[in-house]
Motif scaffolding. Structure first.
Motif, PDB file in Angstrom:
ATOM      1  N   ALA A  20       0.830  -1.204   0.000  1.00 53.86           N
ATOM      2  CA  ALA A  20       0.000   0.000   0.000  1.00 53.86           C
ATOM      3  C   ALA A  20       0.868   1.259   0.000  1.00 53.86           C
ATOM      4  O   ALA A  20       0.532   2.258  -0.666  1.00 53.86           O
ATOM      5  CB  ALA A  20      -0.932   0.000   1.211  1.00 53.86           C
ATOM      6  N   LEU A  21       1.977   1.246   0.740  1.00 53.82           N
ATOM      7  CA  LEU A  21       2.880   2.403   0.728  1.00 53.82           C
ATOM      8  C   LEU A  21       3.530   2.583  -0.635  1.00 53.82           C
ATOM      9  O   LEU A  21       3.709   3.715  -1.098  1.00 53.82           O
ATOM     10  CB  LEU A  21       3.953   2.234   1.800  1.00 53.82           C
ATOM     11  CG  LEU A  21       3.595   2.599   3.240  1.00 53.82           C
ATOM     12  CD1 LEU A  21       4.812   2.404   4.142  1.00 53.82           C
ATOM     13  CD2 LEU A  21       3.093   4.040   3.337  1.00 53.82           C
ATOM     14  N   ILE A  22       3.907   1.472  -1.269  1.00 53.49           N
ATOM     15  CA  ILE A  22       4.481   1.563  -2.608  1.00 53.49           C
ATOM     16  C   ILE A  22       3.487   2.237  -3.546  1.00 53.49           C
ATOM     17  O   ILE A  22       3.836   3.133  -4.324  1.00 53.49           O
ATOM     18  CB  ILE A  22       4.852   0.161  -3.121  1.00 53.49           C
ATOM     19  CG1 ILE A  22       5.987  -0.426  -2.288  1.00 53.49           C
ATOM     20  CG2 ILE A  22       5.244   0.215  -4.614  1.00 53.49           C
ATOM     21  CD1 ILE A  22       6.242  -1.907  -2.548  1.00 53.49           C
ATOM     22  N   ARG A  23       2.229   1.819  -3.470  1.00 60.20           N
ATOM     23  CA  ARG A  23       1.214   2.399  -4.350  1.00 60.20           C
ATOM     24  C   ARG A  23       0.972   3.869  -4.014  1.00 60.20           C
ATOM     25  O   ARG A  23       0.805   4.702  -4.918  1.00 60.20           O
ATOM     26  CB  ARG A  23      -0.071   1.585  -4.253  1.00 60.20           C
ATOM     27  CG  ARG A  23       0.059   0.175  -4.855  1.00 60.20           C
ATOM     28  CD  ARG A  23      -1.249  -0.606  -4.774  1.00 60.20           C
ATOM     29  NE  ARG A  23      -1.147  -1.855  -5.524  1.00 60.20           N
ATOM     30  CZ  ARG A  23      -0.898  -3.049  -4.969  1.00 60.20           C
ATOM     31  NH1 ARG A  23      -0.740  -3.151  -3.641  1.00 60.20           N
ATOM     32  NH2 ARG A  23      -0.811  -4.125  -5.722  1.00 60.20           N
ATOM     33  N   GLU A  24       0.932   4.196  -2.722  1.00 59.01           N
ATOM     34  CA  GLU A  24       0.696   5.598  -2.347  1.00 59.01           C
ATOM     35  C   GLU A  24       1.779   6.518  -2.895  1.00 59.01           C
ATOM     36  O   GLU A  24       1.489   7.502  -3.585  1.00 59.01           O
ATOM     37  CB  GLU A  24       0.640   5.749  -0.824  1.00 59.01           C
ATOM     38  CG  GLU A  24       0.526   7.205  -0.380  1.00 59.01           C
ATOM     39  CD  GLU A  24       0.742   7.438   1.100  1.00 59.01           C
ATOM     40  OE1 GLU A  24       1.030   8.600   1.483  1.00 59.01           O
ATOM     41  OE2 GLU A  24       0.634   6.478   1.878  1.00 59.01           O
ATOM     42  N   PHE A  25       3.034   6.207  -2.585  1.00 60.36           N
ATOM     43  CA  PHE A  25       4.113   7.093  -3.024  1.00 60.36           C
ATOM     44  C   PHE A  25       4.376   6.963  -4.520  1.00 60.36           C
ATOM     45  O   PHE A  25       4.756   7.927  -5.181  1.00 60.36           O
ATOM     46  CB  PHE A  25       5.379   6.800  -2.222  1.00 60.36           C
ATOM     47  CG  PHE A  25       5.305   7.240  -0.784  1.00 60.36           C
ATOM     48  CD1 PHE A  25       5.039   8.554  -0.452  1.00 60.36           C
ATOM     49  CD2 PHE A  25       5.496   6.336   0.251  1.00 60.36           C
ATOM     50  CE1 PHE A  25       4.961   8.972   0.868  1.00 60.36           C
ATOM     51  CE2 PHE A  25       5.429   6.741   1.582  1.00 60.36           C
ATOM     52  CZ  PHE A  25       5.156   8.065   1.886  1.00 60.36           C
ATOM     53  N   GLY A  26       4.133   5.778  -5.060  1.00 65.57           N
ATOM     54  CA  GLY A  26       4.387   5.577  -6.478  1.00 65.57           C
ATOM     55  C   GLY A  26       3.395   6.269  -7.375  1.00 65.57           C
ATOM     56  O   GLY A  26       3.753   6.768  -8.451  1.00 65.57           O
ATOM     57  N   ARG A  27       2.134   6.343  -6.962  1.00 60.95           N
ATOM     58  CA  ARG A  27       1.134   7.015  -7.789  1.00 60.95           C
ATOM     59  C   ARG A  27       1.411   8.498  -7.917  1.00 60.95           C
ATOM     60  O   ARG A  27       0.985   9.131  -8.874  1.00 60.95           O
ATOM     61  CB  ARG A  27      -0.264   6.760  -7.216  1.00 60.95           C
ATOM     62  CG  ARG A  27      -0.756   5.327  -7.479  1.00 60.95           C
ATOM     63  CD  ARG A  27      -2.124   5.065  -6.891  1.00 60.95           C
ATOM     64  NE  ARG A  27      -2.534   3.681  -7.158  1.00 60.95           N
ATOM     65  CZ  ARG A  27      -3.112   2.888  -6.261  1.00 60.95           C
ATOM     66  NH1 ARG A  27      -3.347   3.333  -5.038  1.00 60.95           N
ATOM     67  NH2 ARG A  27      -3.452   1.652  -6.581  1.00 60.95           N
ATOM     68  N   GLY A  28       2.118   9.055  -6.949  1.00 63.11           N
ATOM     69  CA  GLY A  28       2.546  10.441  -7.060  1.00 63.11           C
ATOM     70  C   GLY A  28       3.889  10.595  -7.734  1.00 63.11           C
ATOM     71  O   GLY A  28       4.441  11.697  -7.767  1.00 63.11           O
ATOM     72  N   ILE A  32       2.265   0.848 -10.682  1.00 61.90           N
ATOM     73  CA  ILE A  32       2.559   2.286 -10.724  1.00 61.90           C
ATOM     74  C   ILE A  32       3.484   2.648 -11.874  1.00 61.90           C
ATOM     75  O   ILE A  32       3.791   3.822 -12.091  1.00 61.90           O
ATOM     76  CB  ILE A  32       3.179   2.771  -9.390  1.00 61.90           C
ATOM     77  CG1 ILE A  32       4.554   2.122  -9.154  1.00 61.90           C
ATOM     78  CG2 ILE A  32       2.217   2.516  -8.227  1.00 61.90           C
ATOM     79  CD1 ILE A  32       5.299   2.641  -7.938  1.00 61.90           C
ATOM     80  N   GLY A  33       3.924   1.647 -12.626  1.00 59.60           N
ATOM     81  CA  GLY A  33       4.783   1.907 -13.776  1.00 59.60           C
ATOM     82  C   GLY A  33       6.212   2.251 -13.406  1.00 59.60           C
ATOM     83  O   GLY A  33       6.905   2.931 -14.166  1.00 59.60           O
ATOM     84  N   PHE A  34       6.684   1.749 -12.256  1.00 62.64           N
ATOM     85  CA  PHE A  34       8.054   2.047 -11.859  1.00 62.64           C
ATOM     86  C   PHE A  34       9.035   1.404 -12.835  1.00 62.64           C
ATOM     87  O   PHE A  34       8.945   0.213 -13.132  1.00 62.64           O
ATOM     88  CB  PHE A  34       8.335   1.545 -10.444  1.00 62.64           C
ATOM     89  CG  PHE A  34       9.751   1.781  -9.986  1.00 62.64           C
ATOM     90  CD1 PHE A  34      10.154   3.043  -9.598  1.00 62.64           C
ATOM     91  CD2 PHE A  34      10.681   0.746  -9.977  1.00 62.64           C
ATOM     92  CE1 PHE A  34      11.465   3.279  -9.193  1.00 62.64           C
ATOM     93  CE2 PHE A  34      11.984   0.969  -9.569  1.00 62.64           C
ATOM     94  CZ  PHE A  34      12.382   2.237  -9.185  1.00 62.64           C
ATOM     95  N   SER A  35       9.993   2.196 -13.324  1.00 65.41           N
ATOM     96  CA  SER A  35      10.985   1.693 -14.279  1.00 65.41           C
ATOM     97  C   SER A  35      12.394   2.155 -13.933  1.00 65.41           C
ATOM     98  O   SER A  35      13.284   2.139 -14.776  1.00 65.41           O
ATOM     99  CB  SER A  35      10.634   2.149 -15.698  1.00 65.41           C
ATOM    100  OG  SER A  35      10.597   3.573 -15.776  1.00 65.41           O
ATOM    101  N   GLY A  36      12.589   2.562 -12.696  1.00 64.42           N
ATOM    102  CA  GLY A  36      13.885   3.072 -12.277  1.00 64.42           C
ATOM    103  C   GLY A  36      14.791   1.981 -11.745  1.00 64.42           C
ATOM    104  O   GLY A  36      14.511   0.786 -11.846  1.00 64.42           O
TER     105      GLY A  36
END
Length: 346
Positions: free
Chosen positions: A246-254, A294-298
């Motif tokens: 849930a934290l990953i999604r919260e910070f990742g969506r921003g 969240i589409g993280f690609s880093g």
């Protein structure tokens, strides 16, 4: 897809070949002789990486370009730095902080010119990650690091009670962000704040302010910018809250996550130990699915692995075999969550 990376000091070692053979093409570098290069193992009583290279300041463009060349000789591209010039005077708001900030600005501008888009830093004053044990028996006799708050009483304080305050550290962070974020924006560099490790309000009389999700929300609000971002170290965030995905999604969506340390722990913030990536208390496949959503690609790297059979424990939590195990584990989860692709052979 993620950028599967490993943390390397710019001093070639035999295991670099193994890391390359595991499919790692991008790396996260320390700076030869800078703050974390010299501090990260000393903080847990270990020898670390050894002496630094002389010559240019480690954070100068010439030195970073040299380090890039060292990595390139082994087929690696440097995509992030996890080190800075010393910044304790900045953290503590002491005289001399402007000179230390100037060194960071030199580094950030150099990174922009050299095409290195991510800088991981932390706000742990005086020391680095803290452990009260570095050789606890883990699965199959592997050695792991651990922390028990009850054991801190036997360690020498790093400051006198009340000598350093949390608001002092927050003031230093505001000053730092106001000075550095505009330059990072111009350079195209993202700053990723690493959590306090462990994320406790205080360790050995030194306050720690990056130790809760609320603290990160406050940090992001101090200087809203794509360049003011997070190094999402899962092992520490897992000790801050019950629902890591849930934290990953919260910070990742921003789009606040610039860099990920993919790891897990067993226990609580007052009493925990490191572990293999597949035996912790969090749902690691669900974490990877959250990054995919969240589409993280880093850059993403394993962190804090057990020391395995046949290895010395000279670098606690950074043994070679545990890292190789972790790389394969992360790659498998990545392909499950993101799908597969044809990868360049080299």
């Amino acid at each position: 897809m993620i950028q599967l990376t490993e943390l390397l000091s710019p001093r070639p070692e035999p295991e670099w070949r193994l890391i390359k053979q595991c499919g790692v093409n991008e790396v996260v570098g320390l700076l030869n002789g800078a703050e974390q290069d010299q501090r990260m193992f000393a903080s847990v009583g270990a020898a670390g990486f050894g002496a630094s290279r002389g010559g240019d300041s480690p954070w100068s463009e010439a030195a970073i370009r040299h380090d890039m060349g060292v990595f390139e000789d082994y087929g690696f591209t440097l995509v992030a730095l996890e080190d800075t010039a010393p910044i304790d005077k900045v953290r503590l708001g002491l005289p001399g902080r402007d000179e230390q900030i100037d060194n960071v600005l030199t580094q950030v501008r150099a990174m922009g010119r050299l095409g290195i888009p991510t800088l991981c830093y932390n706000w742990m004053a005086i020391s680095s990650w803290a452990r009260t044990a570095i050789d606890l028996p883990g699965r199959g006799g592997a050695l792991v690091t651990g922390f028990r708050a009850a054991d801190l009483d036997g360690l020498e304080p790093l400051a006198q009670p009340g000598e350093i305050t949390a608001e002092q550290l927050w003031g230093g962070l505001q000053y730092f962000l106001d000075a550095v974020v505009p330059v990072a924006e111009e350079a195209g560099v993202r700053l990723g704040m690493h959590p306090d490790d462990p994320p406790r309000p205080e360790v050995r009389n030194v306050p720690r302010i990056m130790s809760s999700p609320e603290a990160y929300r406050r940090m992001l609000s101090l200087r809203p910018s794509a360049s003011n971002a997070i190094t999402f170290c899962q092992g520490n965030f897992a000790l801050m809250a019950d629902d890591l995905p849930a934290l990953i999604r919260e910070f990742g969506r921003g789009d606040h996550i610039a860099f990920v340390h993919f790891r897990d722990v067993q226990g609580t913030v007052e009493d925990f130990r490191e572990c293999f990536h597949d035996e912790g208390q969090n749902d690691m496949p669900e974490c990877m699915r959250a990054y995919a959503e969240i589409g993280f690609s880093g850059p993403m790297r394993p962190d804090h692995v057990p020391t395995m059979f046949g290895e010395t424990n000279d670098r606690p939590a950074y043994g070679t075999l545990g890292r190789i195990f972790a790389l394969g584990y992360i790659r498998g989860l990545e392909q499950s969550a993101y799908g597969t692709r044809t990868r360049e052979l080299g």
